[in-house]
Each structure stands twice: as structure tokens, then as C-alpha cells.
Design a protein around this motif. Structure first.
Motif, PDB file in Angstrom:
ATOM      1  N   ILE A  66      53.297   4.516 -26.572  1.00 25.82           N
ATOM      2  CA  ILE A  66      53.231   3.096 -26.248  1.00 25.82           C
ATOM      3  C   ILE A  66      53.191   2.286 -27.543  1.00 25.82           C
ATOM      4  O   ILE A  66      52.397   2.571 -28.447  1.00 25.82           O
ATOM      5  CB  ILE A  66      51.985   2.766 -25.405  1.00 25.82           C
ATOM      6  N   ILE A  67      54.063   1.274 -27.622  1.00 29.81           N
ATOM      7  CA  ILE A  67      54.068   0.349 -28.754  1.00 29.81           C
ATOM      8  C   ILE A  67      53.644  -1.012 -28.234  1.00 29.81           C
ATOM      9  O   ILE A  67      54.323  -1.614 -27.392  1.00 29.81           O
ATOM     10  CB  ILE A  67      55.454   0.259 -29.425  1.00 29.81           C
ATOM     11  N   ALA A  68      52.491  -1.487 -28.704  1.00 28.79           N
ATOM     12  CA  ALA A  68      51.949  -2.785 -28.298  1.00 28.79           C
ATOM     13  C   ALA A  68      52.098  -3.746 -29.470  1.00 28.79           C
ATOM     14  O   ALA A  68      51.677  -3.448 -30.586  1.00 28.79           O
ATOM     15  CB  ALA A  68      50.484  -2.646 -27.898  1.00 28.79           C
ATOM     16  N   VAL A  69      52.700  -4.910 -29.203  1.00 33.12           N
ATOM     17  CA  VAL A  69      53.070  -5.832 -30.281  1.00 33.12           C
ATOM     18  C   VAL A  69      52.508  -7.224 -30.007  1.00 33.12           C
ATOM     19  O   VAL A  69      52.630  -7.738 -28.890  1.00 33.12           O
ATOM     20  CB  VAL A  69      54.605  -5.922 -30.430  1.00 33.12           C
ATOM     21  N   ASP A  70      51.927  -7.839 -31.042  1.00 30.39           N
ATOM     22  CA  ASP A  70      51.511  -9.233 -30.946  1.00 30.39           C
ATOM     23  C   ASP A  70      51.572  -9.844 -32.342  1.00 30.39           C
ATOM     24  O   ASP A  70      51.384  -9.133 -33.344  1.00 30.39           O
ATOM     25  CB  ASP A  70      50.093  -9.357 -30.374  1.00 30.39           C
ATOM     26  N   ASN A  71      51.829 -11.155 -32.407  1.00 27.29           N
ATOM     27  CA  ASN A  71      51.921 -11.799 -33.723  1.00 27.29           C
ATOM     28  C   ASN A  71      50.630 -12.492 -34.137  1.00 27.29           C
ATOM     29  O   ASN A  71      50.575 -13.121 -35.198  1.00 27.29           O
ATOM     30  CB  ASN A  71      53.084 -12.801 -33.762  1.00 27.29           C
ATOM     31  N   SER A  72      49.587 -12.371 -33.306  1.00 32.62           N
ATOM     32  CA  SER A  72      48.300 -12.989 -33.631  1.00 32.62           C
ATOM     33  C   SER A  72      47.386 -11.955 -34.279  1.00 32.62           C
ATOM     34  O   SER A  72      46.996 -10.969 -33.636  1.00 32.62           O
ATOM     35  CB  SER A  72      47.635 -13.532 -32.359  1.00 32.62           C
ATOM     36  N   PRO A  73      47.000 -12.148 -35.544  1.00 27.89           N
ATOM     37  CA  PRO A  73      46.099 -11.187 -36.191  1.00 27.89           C
ATOM     38  C   PRO A  73      44.798 -10.995 -35.419  1.00 27.89           C
ATOM     39  O   PRO A  73      44.284  -9.874 -35.311  1.00 27.89           O
ATOM     40  CB  PRO A  73      45.847 -11.815 -37.567  1.00 27.89           C
ATOM     41  N   ALA A  74      44.247 -12.085 -34.872  1.00 24.95           N
ATOM     42  CA  ALA A  74      42.986 -11.991 -34.129  1.00 24.95           C
ATOM     43  C   ALA A  74      43.151 -11.144 -32.878  1.00 24.95           C
ATOM     44  O   ALA A  74      42.274 -10.344 -32.525  1.00 24.95           O
ATOM     45  CB  ALA A  74      42.485 -13.390 -33.761  1.00 24.95           C
ATOM     46  N   MET A  75      44.264 -11.303 -32.174  1.00 19.36           N
ATOM     47  CA  MET A  75      44.522 -10.514 -30.981  1.00 19.36           C
ATOM     48  C   MET A  75      44.734  -9.048 -31.333  1.00 19.36           C
ATOM     49  O   MET A  75      44.208  -8.149 -30.670  1.00 19.36           O
ATOM     50  CB  MET A  75      45.753 -11.055 -30.235  1.00 19.36           C
ATOM     51  N   VAL A  76      45.510  -8.802 -32.376  1.00 17.87           N
ATOM     52  CA  VAL A  76      45.821  -7.422 -32.778  1.00 17.87           C
ATOM     53  C   VAL A  76      44.549  -6.674 -33.167  1.00 17.87           C
ATOM     54  O   VAL A  76      44.343  -5.522 -32.775  1.00 17.87           O
ATOM     55  CB  VAL A  76      46.846  -7.418 -33.933  1.00 17.87           C
ATOM     56  N   GLU A  77      43.673  -7.328 -33.925  1.00 14.42           N
ATOM     57  CA  GLU A  77      42.426  -6.686 -34.347  1.00 14.42           C
ATOM     58  C   GLU A  77      41.592  -6.271 -33.134  1.00 14.42           C
ATOM     59  O   GLU A  77      41.097  -5.135 -33.051  1.00 14.42           O
ATOM     60  CB  GLU A  77      41.618  -7.645 -35.225  1.00 14.42           C
ATOM     61  N   ARG A  78      41.451  -7.174 -32.169  1.00 15.24           N
ATOM     62  CA  ARG A  78      40.659  -6.854 -30.977  1.00 15.24           C
ATOM     63  C   ARG A  78      41.366  -5.861 -30.078  1.00 15.24           C
ATOM     64  O   ARG A  78      40.725  -5.005 -29.464  1.00 15.24           O
ATOM     65  CB  ARG A  78      40.343  -8.144 -30.212  1.00 15.24           C
ATOM     66  N   CYS A  79      42.674  -5.961 -30.000  1.00 13.15           N
ATOM     67  CA  CYS A  79      43.436  -5.014 -29.186  1.00 13.15           C
ATOM     68  C   CYS A  79      43.226  -3.584 -29.693  1.00 13.15           C
ATOM     69  O   CYS A  79      43.006  -2.663 -28.898  1.00 13.15           O
ATOM     70  CB  CYS A  79      44.914  -5.375 -29.216  1.00 13.15           C
ATOM     71  N   ARG A  80      43.270  -3.406 -30.997  1.00 12.98           N
ATOM     72  CA  ARG A  80      43.059  -2.062 -31.561  1.00 12.98           C
ATOM     73  C   ARG A  80      41.686  -1.529 -31.202  1.00 12.98           C
ATOM     74  O   ARG A  80      41.541  -0.346 -30.868  1.00 12.98           O
ATOM     75  CB  ARG A  80      43.251  -2.109 -33.079  1.00 12.98           C
ATOM     76  N   ARG A  81      40.683  -2.391 -31.237  1.00 15.30           N
ATOM     77  CA  ARG A  81      39.334  -1.954 -30.874  1.00 15.30           C
ATOM     78  C   ARG A  81      39.258  -1.572 -29.401  1.00 15.30           C
ATOM     79  O   ARG A  81      38.625  -0.570 -29.047  1.00 15.30           O
ATOM     80  CB  ARG A  81      38.325  -3.064 -31.188  1.00 15.30           C
ATOM     81  N   HIS A  82      39.899  -2.361 -28.545  1.00 13.41           N
ATOM     82  CA  HIS A  82      39.890  -2.056 -27.110  1.00 13.41           C
ATOM     83  C   HIS A  82      40.588  -0.727 -26.824  1.00 13.41           C
ATOM     84  O   HIS A  82      40.105   0.084 -26.033  1.00 13.41           O
ATOM     85  CB  HIS A  82      40.584  -3.171 -26.332  1.00 13.41           C
ATOM     86  N   ILE A  83      41.735  -0.522 -27.458  1.00 17.87           N
ATOM     87  CA  ILE A  83      42.489   0.720 -27.242  1.00 17.87           C
ATOM     88  C   ILE A  83      41.683   1.922 -27.720  1.00 17.87           C
ATOM     89  O   ILE A  83      41.596   2.959 -27.047  1.00 17.87           O
ATOM     90  CB  ILE A  83      43.852   0.673 -27.978  1.00 17.87           C
ATOM     91  N   ASP A  84      41.050   1.782 -28.892  1.00 17.90           N
ATOM     92  CA  ASP A  84      40.296   2.898 -29.469  1.00 17.90           C
ATOM     93  C   ASP A  84      39.041   3.241 -28.668  1.00 17.90           C
ATOM     94  O   ASP A  84      38.498   4.340 -28.799  1.00 17.90           O
ATOM     95  CB  ASP A  84      39.900   2.575 -30.916  1.00 17.90           C
ATOM     96  N   ALA A  85      38.591   2.303 -27.845  1.00 21.32           N
ATOM     97  CA  ALA A  85      37.370   2.527 -27.065  1.00 21.32           C
ATOM     98  C   ALA A  85      37.590   3.482 -25.890  1.00 21.32           C
ATOM     99  O   ALA A  85      36.628   3.971 -25.304  1.00 21.32           O
ATOM    100  CB  ALA A  85      36.825   1.192 -26.551  1.00 21.32           C
ATOM    101  N   PHE A  86      38.855   3.750 -25.561  1.00 24.42           N
ATOM    102  CA  PHE A  86      39.177   4.629 -24.433  1.00 24.42           C
ATOM    103  C   PHE A  86      40.026   5.796 -24.922  1.00 24.42           C
ATOM    104  O   PHE A  86      41.046   5.591 -25.584  1.00 24.42           O
ATOM    105  CB  PHE A  86      39.938   3.856 -23.347  1.00 24.42           C
ATOM    106  N   ARG A  87      39.627   6.986 -24.578  1.00 27.60           N
ATOM    107  CA  ARG A  87      40.396   8.169 -24.968  1.00 27.60           C
ATOM    108  C   ARG A  87      41.451   8.476 -23.912  1.00 27.60           C
ATOM    109  O   ARG A  87      41.182   8.380 -22.717  1.00 27.60           O
ATOM    110  CB  ARG A  87      39.474   9.372 -25.142  1.00 27.60           C
TER     111      ARG A  87
END
Length: 247
Positions: free
Chosen positions: A85-106
Motif C-alpha cells: 500500500i502506498i499512502a500519499v499526502d502533501n501535508s507534512p502534519a498529516m503525513v507525520e500523524r498518518c505514519r504514527r497511526h499506521i505503525d500503531a497497528f501490526r
């Protein structure tokens, strides 16, 4: 519990154009639940569509991923091996939080979160592409080019999910659904001031299309099959399928 959206609760002296900045990212889950009717249903159904359409050893693109809700729904429902899965966004704030959300689930399916303009991302070997309330923020001239690129990078039998706020060619229906959407926001606790200020900030950066205009673009891109599969007031989602030569 998500942080409550109170960004527009007090008068703002100078309203600029809307941006997905740090403040918006902080309250985005609450904001979108209280602003977009049917959002939770769309996210859940995107996962169900992934279970049906995602093929082994293919790519899934979430273009304009914000905090990753659609990405997580897709990943939870993938039942085949070798996907990416490739998830793309141009907002640094969104990308930072998105990475944390994704990493929270295995999960077995890897997710790559990219900070980029979705118009610059190459689409390859895609069995599913999601544009969840994203196309409406692009300049109208860029929308057809992006859909063309998605179609060309999609495998036969692949699916595009396109969720948007709609405008309507029938003015009377359009005004009714516009008013009902405002009733929805009022019922969810937004004041007249909040509704008015947010609308003013969005009007220069979010230009909506009719369902008919979306279908015309999808057909022009090459999709033979495109139809609305969900709608609540003036928000909804279309599904477009790239024809499989073997079908």
C-alpha cells in the motif's frame, strides 16, 4: 477520544484559504466525522471493496490519505499475499500523524507513507486506487490528467474509489441537499459562526463537480464501468472498474 474541533468557534479577523496544517491535523478525526455525512460508512465499505478487488502481488494507492483511515481499512481487509500500500499526502502534519497511526497497528501488508503531490506520483501495477475526498482540492484542469494516469497504471479488473462532495445540476435539489448538510453539522454541535467561517475558507480551494461530470471524466479516462455506490446528502462515492479483458 479525538480532540474536538473548535478551530472556528471564535471570530477570525482575517480568513485565509483552507490548508491542512498542524491545527487541522490535530482535530481532523472529529472534524470529518461531524462534517461529512456517511464518512464512517464509506471508510468501512472501502475495506469491503478491497477484500473483493485487491489481487495478490499488486499495489494499492491511497491518494490524499490524510491520517490513513482508508489505508487502515484496506489493510485490515486484504486477504491475499504480496501486496503493498502506498499512502500519499502533501501535508507534512498529516503525513507525520498518518505514519504514527499506521505503525500503531501490526499487519502483514506493508504500507509506505509518502509526503508528495499526488499529481507527481507514478501509478504502477495497481489493483485498487482510493481518492477519498481528494480530487475536489485539485485545480479542475488537473483532474482529468490524474484520472488518466490512474487508469493507465491500473491492472485490468482494478478498481478506483472516488469520494467527493457533489454539486448538482438541478438547482432546487442542490439547495435542498446543501441545507440538509448544514442541518447535519448543526446537529453535530457546530455553530452558525463555525459553519460560515469554514465555508469561507474552503470556497477558494474546494471546487465541487456534479456526479455527471465525474462520470464523464472517468469514461474519458478509459473506465467503461463507473457508477455512484454511496450518497448521503451532497456527499458520496463513485466506483470505477477497469475492464478485464478476460471477463
Amino acid at each position: 477520544m479525538p480532540n474536538r474541533d473548535t478551530l472556528f468557534a471564535a471570530p477570525i479577523n482575517k480568513l485565509g484559504d483552507w490548508t491542512f496544517d498542524e491545527q487541522v491535523a490535530e482535530v481532523f478525526p472529529d472534524m470529518i466525522q461531524r462534517s461529512v455525512p456517511g464518512y464512517s460508512n464509506i471508510i468501512s465499505m472501502i475495506g469491503m471493496l478491497a477484500e473483493r478487488f485487491v489481487r495478490p502481488h499488486t499495489r494499492i494507492y491511497d491518494l490524499g490519505c490524510s491520517l490513513g483511515a482508508a489505508t487502515l481499512s484496506v489493510r485490515r481487509n486484504i486477504k491475499v499475499d504480496g501486496c503493498h500500500i502506498i499512502a500519499v499526502d502533501n501535508s507534512p502534519a498529516m503525513v507525520e500523524r498518518c505514519r504514527r497511526h499506521i505503525d500503531a497497528f501490526r499487519a502483514a501488508t506493508p504500507v509506505e507513507v509518502i509526503e508528495a503531490d499526488i499529481r507527481d506520483v507514478e501509478i504502477q501495477d495497481a489493483s485498487m486506487v482510493v481518492l477519498n475526498f481528494t480530487l475536489q482540492f485539485l485545480e479542475p484542469d488537473d483532474r482529468q490528467r490524474l484520472l488518466n494516469k490512474i487508469y493507465q497504471g491500473m491492472l485490468p479488473g482494478g478498481i478506483l474509489v472516488l469520494s467527493e462532495k457533489f454539486s448538482f445540476e438541478d438547482q432546487q435539489i442542490g439547495e435542498l441537499l446543501f441545507d440538509m448538510h448544514h442541518d447535519f453539522k448543526r446537529a453535530n454541535g457546530y455553530s452558525e459562526l463555525e459553519i460560515s467561517q469554514k465555508r469561507s475558507m474552503l470556497e477558494n480551494v474546494m471546487r465541487t463537480d456534479s456526479v455527471e461530470a465525474h462520470k464523464t471524466r472517468l469514461h474519458q479516462a478509459g473506465f467503461n464501468h463507473a457508477e455512484t455506490w454511496f450518497q448521503c446528502f451532497n456527499f458520496g462515492s463513485l466506483i470505477a472498474v477497469k475492464e478485464d479483458a478476460n471477463s
